[in-house]
Design a protein around this motif. Structure first.
Motif, short mmCIF file in Angstrom:
data_model
loop_
_atom_site.label_atom_id
_atom_site.label_comp_id
_atom_site.label_asym_id
_atom_site.label_seq_id
_atom_site.Cartn_x
_atom_site.Cartn_y
_atom_site.Cartn_z
N GLY A 65 -68.68 33.91 -95.70
CA GLY A 65 -68.38 35.15 -94.97
C GLY A 65 -66.96 35.63 -95.25
O GLY A 65 -66.73 36.81 -95.49
N ALA A 66 -66.01 34.70 -95.23
CA ALA A 66 -64.62 35.06 -95.52
C ALA A 66 -64.47 35.51 -96.97
O ALA A 66 -63.74 36.46 -97.27
N ALA A 67 -65.18 34.85 -97.88
CA ALA A 67 -65.08 35.21 -99.30
C ALA A 67 -65.66 36.59 -99.56
O ALA A 67 -65.12 37.36 -100.37
N ALA A 108 -75.00 39.23 -104.63
CA ALA A 108 -75.66 40.09 -103.64
C ALA A 108 -77.05 39.58 -103.30
O ALA A 108 -77.42 39.47 -102.12
N VAL A 109 -77.83 39.25 -104.31
CA VAL A 109 -79.20 38.80 -104.08
C VAL A 109 -79.21 37.44 -103.38
O VAL A 109 -80.00 37.20 -102.46
N SER A 110 -78.31 36.54 -103.77
CA SER A 110 -78.23 35.23 -103.11
C SER A 110 -77.87 35.37 -101.64
O SER A 110 -78.45 34.71 -100.78
N VAL A 111 -76.91 36.24 -101.35
CA VAL A 111 -76.50 36.44 -99.96
C VAL A 111 -77.63 37.04 -99.14
O VAL A 111 -77.91 36.59 -98.02
N GLN A 117 -82.46 33.31 -93.97
CA GLN A 117 -82.79 31.94 -93.60
C GLN A 117 -81.74 31.27 -92.73
O GLN A 117 -82.01 30.27 -92.08
N SER A 118 -80.51 31.80 -92.75
CA SER A 118 -79.42 31.16 -92.03
C SER A 118 -78.84 32.11 -90.98
O SER A 118 -78.15 33.06 -91.32
N PRO A 119 -79.12 31.85 -89.70
CA PRO A 119 -78.55 32.70 -88.65
C PRO A 119 -77.03 32.74 -88.70
O PRO A 119 -76.43 33.78 -88.44
N GLU A 120 -76.40 31.61 -89.06
CA GLU A 120 -74.94 31.59 -89.14
C GLU A 120 -74.45 32.53 -90.23
O GLU A 120 -73.55 33.33 -90.01
N LEU A 121 -75.06 32.45 -91.41
CA LEU A 121 -74.64 33.33 -92.50
C LEU A 121 -74.93 34.79 -92.16
O LEU A 121 -74.15 35.67 -92.49
N ALA A 122 -76.04 35.04 -91.47
CA ALA A 122 -76.38 36.42 -91.09
C ALA A 122 -75.27 37.06 -90.28
O ALA A 122 -74.95 38.25 -90.45
N VAL A 123 -74.63 36.29 -89.40
CA VAL A 123 -73.50 36.80 -88.62
C VAL A 123 -72.36 37.20 -89.54
O VAL A 123 -71.77 38.27 -89.39
N HIS A 124 -72.07 36.37 -90.54
CA HIS A 124 -70.98 36.66 -91.46
C HIS A 124 -71.32 37.84 -92.37
O HIS A 124 -70.44 38.63 -92.73
N VAL A 125 -72.58 37.99 -92.73
CA VAL A 125 -72.99 39.14 -93.53
C VAL A 125 -72.84 40.42 -92.72
O VAL A 125 -72.39 41.45 -93.23
N ARG A 126 -73.17 40.38 -91.44
CA ARG A 126 -72.95 41.54 -90.58
C ARG A 126 -71.46 41.90 -90.53
O ARG A 126 -71.09 43.07 -90.56
N ASP A 127 -70.61 40.88 -90.47
CA ASP A 127 -69.16 41.12 -90.48
C ASP A 127 -68.73 41.80 -91.79
O ASP A 127 -67.89 42.70 -91.79
N PHE A 128 -69.32 41.34 -92.91
CA PHE A 128 -69.01 41.96 -94.20
C PHE A 128 -69.39 43.43 -94.19
O PHE A 128 -68.61 44.30 -94.60
N PHE A 129 -70.60 43.76 -93.72
CA PHE A 129 -71.02 45.16 -93.71
C PHE A 129 -70.19 45.99 -92.73
O PHE A 129 -69.90 47.16 -92.99
N ALA A 130 -69.78 45.40 -91.62
CA ALA A 130 -68.90 46.12 -90.69
C ALA A 130 -67.55 46.39 -91.34
O ALA A 130 -66.99 47.48 -91.19
N ASP A 131 -67.04 45.42 -92.08
CA ASP A 131 -65.77 45.61 -92.78
C ASP A 131 -65.91 46.70 -93.84
O ASP A 131 -65.05 47.56 -93.98
N ARG A 132 -67.01 46.66 -94.59
CA ARG A 132 -67.22 47.67 -95.64
C ARG A 132 -67.36 49.07 -95.03
O ARG A 132 -66.81 50.03 -95.55
N MET A 133 -68.06 49.17 -93.89
CA MET A 133 -68.21 50.47 -93.24
C MET A 133 -66.86 50.97 -92.74
O MET A 133 -66.57 52.17 -92.82
N ARG A 134 -66.01 50.07 -92.27
CA ARG A 134 -64.67 50.46 -91.84
C ARG A 134 -63.89 51.06 -93.01
O ARG A 134 -63.19 52.05 -92.88
N LEU A 135 -64.04 50.46 -94.18
CA LEU A 135 -63.35 50.97 -95.37
C LEU A 135 -63.95 52.28 -95.86
O LEU A 135 -63.25 53.10 -96.47
N GLU A 136 -65.24 52.49 -95.63
CA GLU A 136 -65.91 53.73 -96.05
C GLU A 136 -65.68 54.88 -95.08
O GLU A 136 -65.84 56.05 -95.44
N GLN A 137 -65.28 54.58 -93.85
CA GLN A 137 -65.17 55.59 -92.81
C GLN A 137 -64.30 56.80 -93.19
O GLN A 137 -64.64 57.93 -92.83
N PRO A 138 -63.19 56.63 -93.93
CA PRO A 138 -62.41 57.81 -94.30
C PRO A 138 -63.20 58.86 -95.07
O PRO A 138 -62.91 60.06 -94.96
#
Length: 197
Positions: A65-67, A108-111, A117-138
């Motif tokens: 998730g951090a990566a 992308a496909v691996s993630v 399959q991994s609820p823990e990773l799903a949380v981190h993937v949501r964080d990634f998409f939230a971060d990307r949306m924050r960068l796209e907001q402008p």
């Protein structure tokens, strides 16, 4: 890009070799998939002791998730072409490149597969998409200021429609993206597909 975004500065600091750790994480993910990704493998490839990695990221899901957010390989700057159409086409080109160019496509496909399959990773993937949306907001803020979008436009839905079209076509249907896919998809999302009367 700020050091904080890249994970080299978190509350209380971060490992000095965060970028090497993130790069090794995504490289191994692309090569071996989520199942083959291990903290030990990342430590060996990055030249960092595994206890250092565990100190900052207690699991491979947390590390991945951090990566995803902090690695240079997925670095992102929102486009500014001067028009909403141009900006959305640039954003969709970024998604298409992510899905069709290795090693990014392998990542992308691996993630995507692992997150189902991994609820823990799903949380981190949501964080990634939230971060990307924050960068796209402008992109959307500028479009509202130019009068191209209503102030209450759901920017996340717009991006989901655009990116979703690429994901379904490339990953799920495994079809090639024909010439003009990006511009046609943006036009349909912005203008609709109905015949005007």
């Amino acid at each position: 890009m700020s050091e904080e975004r890249h994970g080299t500065r978190r509350s209380g600091g971060g490992p000095r070799k965060a970028q090497e750790i993130f790069d090794a994480t995504l490289d191994l993910l692309a090569e071996k998939g989520y199942e083959g990704l291990t903290i030990e493998g990342v430590a060996q490839r990055s030249g960092v002791n595994k206890t250092t990695i565990y100190r900052w990221w207690p699991s491979k899901g947390a590390l991945l998730g951090a990566a995803l957010i902090g690695a240079r390989q997925l670095d992102f700057t929102a486009p500014d072409t001067g028009s909403l159409t141009g900006d959305l086409e640039a954003l969709l080109h970024t998604v298409v490149t992510l899905l069709t160019t290795r090693p990014a496509s392998d990542i992308a496909v691996s993630v995507l597969g692992a997150a189902t399959q991994s609820p823990e990773l799903a949380v981190h993937v949501r964080d990634f998409f939230a971060d990307r949306m924050r960068l796209e907001q402008p992109v959307f803020d500028r479009a509202v200021a130019r009068g191209e979008l209503a102030a209450d436009t759901d920017a996340t839905l717009l991006m989901d429609l655009l990116a979703g079209a690429a994901w379904v076509r490339v990953v799920l249907r495994q079809l090639p993206l024909e010439q003009g896919f990006v511009s046609r998809t943006v036009a349909i999302v912005l203008d609709g597909a109905r015949v005007r009367t």
